[in-house]
Write a protein that holds these residues in place. Structure first.
Motif, PDB file in Angstrom:
ATOM      1  N   GLY A 162       0.780  -1.221   0.000  1.00 42.58           N
ATOM      2  CA  GLY A 162       0.000   0.000   0.000  1.00 42.58           C
ATOM      3  C   GLY A 162       0.814   1.274   0.000  1.00 42.58           C
TER       4      GLY A 162
ATOM      5  N   LYS B 202       1.528   4.892   9.458  1.00 38.36           N
ATOM      6  CA  LYS B 202       1.249   4.939   8.024  1.00 38.36           C
ATOM      7  C   LYS B 202       1.292   3.545   7.416  1.00 38.36           C
TER       8      LYS B 202
ATOM      9  N   THR C  97       0.857   0.611   8.948  1.00 41.03           N
ATOM     10  CA  THR C  97      -0.262  -0.202   9.427  1.00 41.03           C
ATOM     11  C   THR C  97      -1.554   0.116   8.680  1.00 41.03           C
ATOM     12  N   GLU C  98      -1.814   1.412   8.476  1.00 38.30           N
ATOM     13  CA  GLU C  98      -3.027   1.821   7.772  1.00 38.30           C
ATOM     14  C   GLU C  98      -3.002   1.349   6.317  1.00 38.30           C
ATOM     15  N   ALA C  99      -1.837   1.482   5.674  1.00 41.16           N
ATOM     16  CA  ALA C  99      -1.717   1.069   4.267  1.00 41.16           C
ATOM     17  C   ALA C  99      -1.887  -0.433   4.118  1.00 41.16           C
TER      18      ALA C  99
ATOM     19  N   GLY D 162      -3.519  -2.476   6.075  1.00 39.65           N
ATOM     20  CA  GLY D 162      -4.910  -2.842   6.329  1.00 39.65           C
ATOM     21  C   GLY D 162      -5.828  -2.593   5.150  1.00 39.65           C
ATOM     22  N   GLU D 163      -5.491  -1.588   4.354  1.00 41.67           N
ATOM     23  CA  GLU D 163      -6.334  -1.243   3.208  1.00 41.67           C
ATOM     24  C   GLU D 163      -6.059  -2.122   1.990  1.00 41.67           C
ATOM     25  N   VAL D 164      -4.824  -2.614   1.852  1.00 40.45           N
ATOM     26  CA  VAL D 164      -4.422  -3.252   0.595  1.00 40.45           C
ATOM     27  C   VAL D 164      -4.163  -4.752   0.704  1.00 40.45           C
TER      28      VAL D 164
ATOM     29  N   TRP E 240      -4.865 -10.021  10.276  1.00 40.46           N
ATOM     30  CA  TRP E 240      -5.771  -9.890   9.119  1.00 40.46           C
ATOM     31  C   TRP E 240      -5.645 -11.084   8.167  1.00 40.46           C
TER      32      TRP E 240
END
Length: 459
Positions: free
Chosen positions: A68, A80, A82-84, A86-88, A119
């Motif tokens: 991501g 940053k 972790t968020e990326a 989780g999205e990809v 995840w």
């Protein structure tokens, strides 16, 4: 019976890729087929660092998925990253598994995911695939994650992970003391980042409850109390290439094997090995104090100085340092650590106390000088110094620096007392017995392999 096809998913960091790669190679040896899913960024690093003689690509199917972030973005920014991720990454892993199921008539038998990527277990559960959580660190650290609800109830931390009571605690009566300020998420001073890490830790601990197995790169002989507290954790380690009679693989930097030739020329039990893993960062003052400490020790040393060890700059050695130490010091960018620690010339290990380094040193009977940087490394130091008594820690001065005199004095103390080496050799014998035929980890690994080889079950 068909050949089991396993998808292995590490957390995207060096200390996590290495042990899961080692587990994968052990499973290949047991007749399993492995698809190893790295992030694209780390996949390129692994491929670039692998030598021409490394045949891992012939044994394991190495694939990659995006994390991501763009290649130039900072992957040390955990919020940053972790968020990326989780999205990809969940969607991309789903695609990989579905492609395998379309091309392999037997499909994916099992997903083995680093506990830190819960995840991935969620993706496997959604696809009705058996799942295994792999914990690459000390079992005691995982028990602290499982104990979060109790820590909140006892008023040790709040619901955001902030430390309310800075004190030594025991997660169970027979567990070693753990300082509340040393919890993995507590290292981060920024409340927003600490909350991100805490939420991730908490979420993963919940997701693991759906796993069919929780396997741990440790041994009962190392931490019996932790495994007694949470018996659902199964010790199968230490997972070392030397136990497999192979070379470790999955490194992000090319290994400089020439240092082994240099070690061959040194007397037995004479060399200080200094290495701080892939995350530790030193400021220039601390770096130079370490150099001067090694110099003033008058002892031989092998020092790993990777490319990004110094904060905001290159490695600047004290003036004249390299000329003064001459051939009694050998500096490399990255070393074949398991082979180094197994070398008879090594006397002690100045270490950041990452779990991989810890079990590698313990498995070779090498005593420690502990230089932890963050997270679980602080508790690992407690094991080394207080429980196993195979090492010493350093004290910082009033400026927060480990001075050259402290370094020299602790080296003299550790290497001048044969008790540390004797205890290290005793612990080595116990741990190495665990992975041999009939040992506790060996038996558990056998049960795990038998489970993997059973027919895929409906969940």
């Amino acid at each position: 019976m068909s050949q089991p096809h396993i998808v292995a998913v590490p957390y995207p960091a060096q200390g996590h890729v290495l042990p899961l790669m080692e587990l994968s190679l052990w499973l290949v040896k047991e007749g399993c087929k492995i698809t190893f899913v790295n992030s694209e960024f780390n996949h390129k690093r692994v491929m670039k660092a692998s030598s021409e003689n490394d045949d891992v690509r012939n044994k394991i199917n190495l694939v990659s998925i995006p994390d991501g972030l763009e290649p130039e973005e900072d992957r040390t920014d955990l919020k940053k990253l972790t968020e990326a991720i989780g999205e990809v990454m969940p969607g991309k892993l789903d695609e990989v598994i579905k492609m395998i199921n379309e091309s392999d008539e037997n499909g994916v038998s099992c997903v083995i995911a680093d506990e830190n990527v819960g995840w991935a277990l969620g993706v496997a559960e959604k696809l009705n695939i058996r799942r295994v959580a792999f914990w690459p660190a000390a079992a005691a650290t995982l028990t602290s994650f499982f104990s979060i609800p109790k820590l909140i109830d006892d008023g040790i931390i709040d619901s955001d992970g902030a430390i309310l009571k800075k004190q030594g605690i025991k997660l169970s009566p027979n567990m070693p003391i753990m300082n509340s300020s040393d919890f993995s998420w507590a290292f981060f001073p920024d409340p927003a980042l600490r909350r991100v890490v805490f939420d991730l830790v908490n979420d993963n601990a919940e997701r693991v409850k759906s796993a069919n197995w929780i396997i741990c790169n440790s041994a009962k002989e190392l931490e019996p109390e932790a495994f007694a507290m949470f018996p659902q954790m199964s010790p199968i380690g230490p997972l070392l290439a030397t136990n497999r009679l192979g070379s470790s693989t999955g490194h992000f930097w090319p290994e400089d094997s020439n240092c082994l030739n240099w070690l061959d020329q040194q007397p037995h039990n004479s060399v200080i090995y200094v290495a701080f893993g892939s995350f530790t960062i030193l400021d220039l003052t601390q770096f130079q104090e370490l150099a001067l400490g090694l110099e003033s020790s008058k002892r031989r040393f092998l020092w790993v100085v990777r490319e990004n060890l110094i904060l905001n700059g290159d490695s600047v050695y004290p003036k004249g340092f390299k000329d003064r130490v001459g051939n009694r010091g050998h500096i490399v960018k990255w070393a074949p650590q398991q082979k180094v620690l197994a070398h008879p010339s090594i006397a002690c290990f100045v270490s950041h106390c990452g779990w991989n380094s810890t079990v590698e040193s313990v498995s070779n009977g090498v005593p420690f000088l502990c230089w932890p940087y963050f997270a679980d490394q602080l508790f690992n130091q407690s094991y080394i110094c207080d429980i196993w008594k195979v090492g010493l820690g350093f004290n910082k001065n009033e400026n927060g620096v480990i001075g050259k005199e402290e370094i020299k004095n602790k080296l003299d103390k550790l290497l001048g007392d044969t008790t540390f080496k004797e205890k290290a050799l005793d612990l080595q014998a116990k741990v190495n017995t665990s992975v041999k035929e009939g040992g506790s980890s060996n038996k558990m690994f056998g049960k795990f392999v038998d489970w993997i080889k059973t027919q895929r079950s409906s969940i």
